[in-house]
Design an enzyme around this catalytic site. Structure first.
Site, PDB file in Angstrom:
ATOM      1  N   SER A  58      25.619   9.090  -0.318  1.00 10.21           N
ATOM      2  CA  SER A  58      24.777   8.824  -1.562  1.00 10.21           C
ATOM      3  C   SER A  58      25.410   9.686  -2.507  1.00 10.21           C
ATOM      4  O   SER A  58      26.135  10.586  -2.355  1.00 10.21           O
ATOM      5  CB  SER A  58      23.302   9.385  -1.250  1.00 10.21           C
ATOM      6  OG  SER A  58      22.583   9.446  -2.393  1.00 10.21           O
ATOM      7  N   TYR A  66      18.200  16.614   1.413  1.00  7.48           N
ATOM      8  CA  TYR A  66      18.586  15.589   1.489  1.00  7.48           C
ATOM      9  C   TYR A  66      20.203  15.216   0.841  1.00  7.48           C
ATOM     10  O   TYR A  66      21.014  14.793   1.709  1.00  7.48           O
ATOM     11  CB  TYR A  66      17.679  14.181   0.909  1.00  7.48           C
ATOM     12  CG  TYR A  66      18.369  12.913   0.682  1.00  7.48           C
ATOM     13  CD1 TYR A  66      18.537  12.011   1.837  1.00  7.48           C
ATOM     14  CD2 TYR A  66      19.103  12.495  -0.639  1.00  7.48           C
ATOM     15  CE1 TYR A  66      18.772  10.596   1.798  1.00  7.48           C
ATOM     16  CE2 TYR A  66      19.505  10.987  -0.497  1.00  7.48           C
ATOM     17  CZ  TYR A  66      19.630  10.199   0.555  1.00  7.48           C
ATOM     18  OH  TYR A  66      19.989   9.155   0.346  1.00  7.48           O
ATOM     19  N   LYS A  83      23.689  14.544   2.884  1.00 11.63           N
ATOM     20  CA  LYS A  83      24.693  13.656   2.263  1.00 11.63           C
ATOM     21  C   LYS A  83      26.072  13.980   2.021  1.00 11.63           C
ATOM     22  O   LYS A  83      27.155  13.283   2.186  1.00 11.63           O
ATOM     23  CB  LYS A  83      24.086  12.749   1.176  1.00 11.63           C
ATOM     24  CG  LYS A  83      22.829  11.828   1.482  1.00 11.63           C
ATOM     25  CD  LYS A  83      23.202  10.880   2.543  1.00 11.63           C
ATOM     26  CE  LYS A  83      22.143   9.876   2.875  1.00 11.63           C
ATOM     27  NZ  LYS A  83      22.844   8.688   3.751  1.00 11.63           N
TER      28      LYS A  83
HETATM   29  P1  NAP Z   1      15.427   1.128   3.198  1.00 13.84           P
HETATM   30  O1  NAP Z   1      15.724  -0.129   2.371  1.00 13.84           O
HETATM   31  O2  NAP Z   1      14.402   1.778   3.308  1.00 13.84           O
HETATM   32  O3  NAP Z   1      15.777   0.534   4.788  1.00 13.84           O
HETATM   33  C1  NAP Z   1      15.727   1.607   5.787  1.00 13.84           C
HETATM   34  C2  NAP Z   1      16.209   0.805   7.038  1.00 13.84           C
HETATM   35  O4  NAP Z   1      16.122   1.816   7.993  1.00 13.84           O
HETATM   36  C3  NAP Z   1      14.995  -0.218   7.657  1.00 13.84           C
HETATM   37  O5  NAP Z   1      15.715  -1.141   8.039  1.00 13.84           O
HETATM   38  C4  NAP Z   1      14.229   0.854   8.519  1.00 13.84           C
HETATM   39  O6  NAP Z   1      13.799   0.104   9.354  1.00 13.84           O
HETATM   40  C5  NAP Z   1      15.435   1.765   9.200  1.00 13.84           C
HETATM   41  N1  NAP Z   1      15.274   2.864   9.458  1.00 13.84           N
HETATM   42  C6  NAP Z   1      14.736   4.041   8.995  1.00 13.84           C
HETATM   43  N2  NAP Z   1      14.871   5.111   9.900  1.00 13.84           N
HETATM   44  C7  NAP Z   1      15.400   4.762  11.096  1.00 13.84           C
HETATM   45  C8  NAP Z   1      15.864   5.437  12.001  1.00 13.84           C
HETATM   46  N3  NAP Z   1      15.792   6.908  12.171  1.00 13.84           N
HETATM   47  N4  NAP Z   1      16.649   4.898  12.903  1.00 13.84           N
HETATM   48  C9  NAP Z   1      16.998   3.636  12.857  1.00 13.84           C
HETATM   49  N5  NAP Z   1      16.753   2.792  11.785  1.00 13.84           N
HETATM   50  C10 NAP Z   1      15.941   3.533  10.818  1.00 13.84           C
HETATM   51  O7  NAP Z   1      16.657   2.203   2.655  1.00 13.84           O
HETATM   52  P2  NAP Z   1      18.006   1.962   2.031  1.00 13.84           P
HETATM   53  O8  NAP Z   1      17.811   2.333   0.646  1.00 13.84           O
HETATM   54  O9  NAP Z   1      18.708   0.562   2.240  1.00 13.84           O
HETATM   55  O10 NAP Z   1      19.079   3.090   2.631  1.00 13.84           O
HETATM   56  C11 NAP Z   1      19.936   2.915   3.365  1.00 13.84           C
HETATM   57  C12 NAP Z   1      20.975   4.068   3.349  1.00 13.84           C
HETATM   58  O11 NAP Z   1      21.452   4.144   2.072  1.00 13.84           O
HETATM   59  C13 NAP Z   1      20.260   5.571   3.704  1.00 13.84           C
HETATM   60  O12 NAP Z   1      21.367   6.198   4.329  1.00 13.84           O
HETATM   61  C14 NAP Z   1      20.364   6.245   2.358  1.00 13.84           C
HETATM   62  O13 NAP Z   1      20.440   7.543   2.476  1.00 13.84           O
HETATM   63  C15 NAP Z   1      21.294   5.354   1.538  1.00 13.84           C
HETATM   64  N6  NAP Z   1      21.220   5.428   0.008  1.00 13.84           N
HETATM   65  C16 NAP Z   1      20.362   4.617  -0.508  1.00 13.84           C
HETATM   66  C17 NAP Z   1      19.890   4.633  -1.668  1.00 13.84           C
HETATM   67  C18 NAP Z   1      19.242   3.933  -2.580  1.00 13.84           C
HETATM   68  O14 NAP Z   1      18.845   4.206  -3.944  1.00 13.84           O
HETATM   69  N7  NAP Z   1      18.452   2.881  -1.965  1.00 13.84           N
HETATM   70  C19 NAP Z   1      20.909   5.571  -2.791  1.00 13.84           C
HETATM   71  C20 NAP Z   1      21.923   6.131  -1.922  1.00 13.84           C
HETATM   72  C21 NAP Z   1      22.110   5.996  -0.710  1.00 13.84           C
HETATM   73  P3  NAP Z   1      12.543   0.424  10.602  1.00 13.84           P
HETATM   74  O15 NAP Z   1      11.273   0.898   9.757  1.00 13.84           O
HETATM   75  O16 NAP Z   1      12.156  -0.458  11.590  1.00 13.84           O
HETATM   76  O17 NAP Z   1      12.972   1.879  11.190  1.00 13.84           O
END
Ligand code: NAP
Length: 267
Positions: free
Chosen positions: A158, A171, A175
């Protein structure tokens, strides 16, 4: 003119760049993980998707199959659960006969506040899911990747790993740790022809980031730091991951691509 025509013709005759590859993408039923799984499948890979909840896996598979991406399968897998991870790798071996690509994407963020106010159990949870699970998934994938003569691991870090996000201290540290794992892992696995890279998204429109994007005032605070003046989309992460997993990145390892709309950040 003639040479550009030849180049275009040459490109159009190329097979999809991930055809013949098998990929596991964790936390891939929604958001960035889902976009990555779909993109890898669109580029020809066979993909195993997963997340904690069976119903989310089924829903995501239905969408992928409706899009014509039939070589996608899935199962529930909480990345911090050893038995779940074993089932995931058993399934990939059984159904697809091996593994070429691991994308470790899962993360949690249960703590909001100053870093030293983070309770011990919450700190442990963050590191268990965001860091230890990425490490364990890699450890468990490596023998499968070696069997194929090499492969690719991509971690999803991130922007917070570079530039701590206010009140998301633990967090952010988790990261930053993934950036270190990328560097060390790439050195250790180069001899096995396994490349280890990372992407560090900025603020991307998903459920995970909804607190930062849902209200006008929160969006404005975020956008003040984004030269491109917009929030990113999950599909703007997936192309970079597909590139890193492909032979187009065959001499790239130990790197992190920042995908942030130009937000300045450094370690
Ligand atoms: P999201 O839209 O909330 O999706 C989360 C996904 O992860 C869902 O499919 C959820 O499904 C699954 N999940 C959650 N906890 C889990 C676990 N312990 N084991 C397996 N699956 C799990 O999140 P996102 O924004 O796409 O984030 C994905 C990655 O991108 C993360 O590493 C996050 O730190 C990183 N990131 C996101 C952003 C942002 O702005 N969105 C920015 C920087 C980095 P279930 O509920 O069925 O488990």
């Amino acid at each position: 003119m003639a040479s550009s025509f030849n180049i275009v013709r040459g490109l159009s005759s190329l097979a999809p760049r991930l055809s013949g590859k098998v990929a596991v993408v964790t936390a891939s039923t929604d958001g960035i993980g889902y976009a990555i799984a779909r993109r890898l499948a669109q580029e020809g890979a066979k993909v195993v998707i997963s997340s904690r909840k069976e119903k989310n896996v089924q829903k995501a598979l239905e969408k992928l199959h409706q899009d014509g991406l039939k070589e996608t399968i899935g199962l529930p897998c909480h990345v911090a659960n050893k038995e779940d991870r074993a089932k995931l790798f058993n399934l990939v071996s059984e159904k697809f006969g091996g593994l070429d690509i691991l994308v470790s994407n899962a993360a949690v963020n249960p703590a909001v506040g100053d870093v030293y106010d983070c309770p011990e159990d919450v700190w442990d949870k963050i590191f268990e899911v965001n860091v230890k699970a990425a490490f364990m998934l890699s450890k468990e994938a490596i023998p499968l990747l070696r069997k194929r003569g090499g492969g690719s691991i991509v971690y999803v870090s991130s922007i917070a790993g570079y530039q701590p996000i206010s009140l998301l201290g633990a967090y952010s540290v988790s990261k930053t740790t993934l950036l270190g794992l990328t560097r060390v892992g790439s050195l250790d696995l180069a001899k096995d022809n396994i490349r280890v890279n990372c992407v560090a998204p900025g603020i991307i429109e998903t459920k995970f980031s909804s607190a930062l994007t849902e209200t006008e005032s929160a969006r404005e605070i975020v956008l003040n730091n984004v030269p491109m003046r917009r929030i990113g989309k999950p599909d703007e992460i997936s192309g970079a991951v597909a590139f890193l997993c492909s032979d187009d990145a065959s001499y790239i390892t130990g790197e992190t691509i920042l995908i942030t709309g130009g937000t300045p950040c450094r370690l």
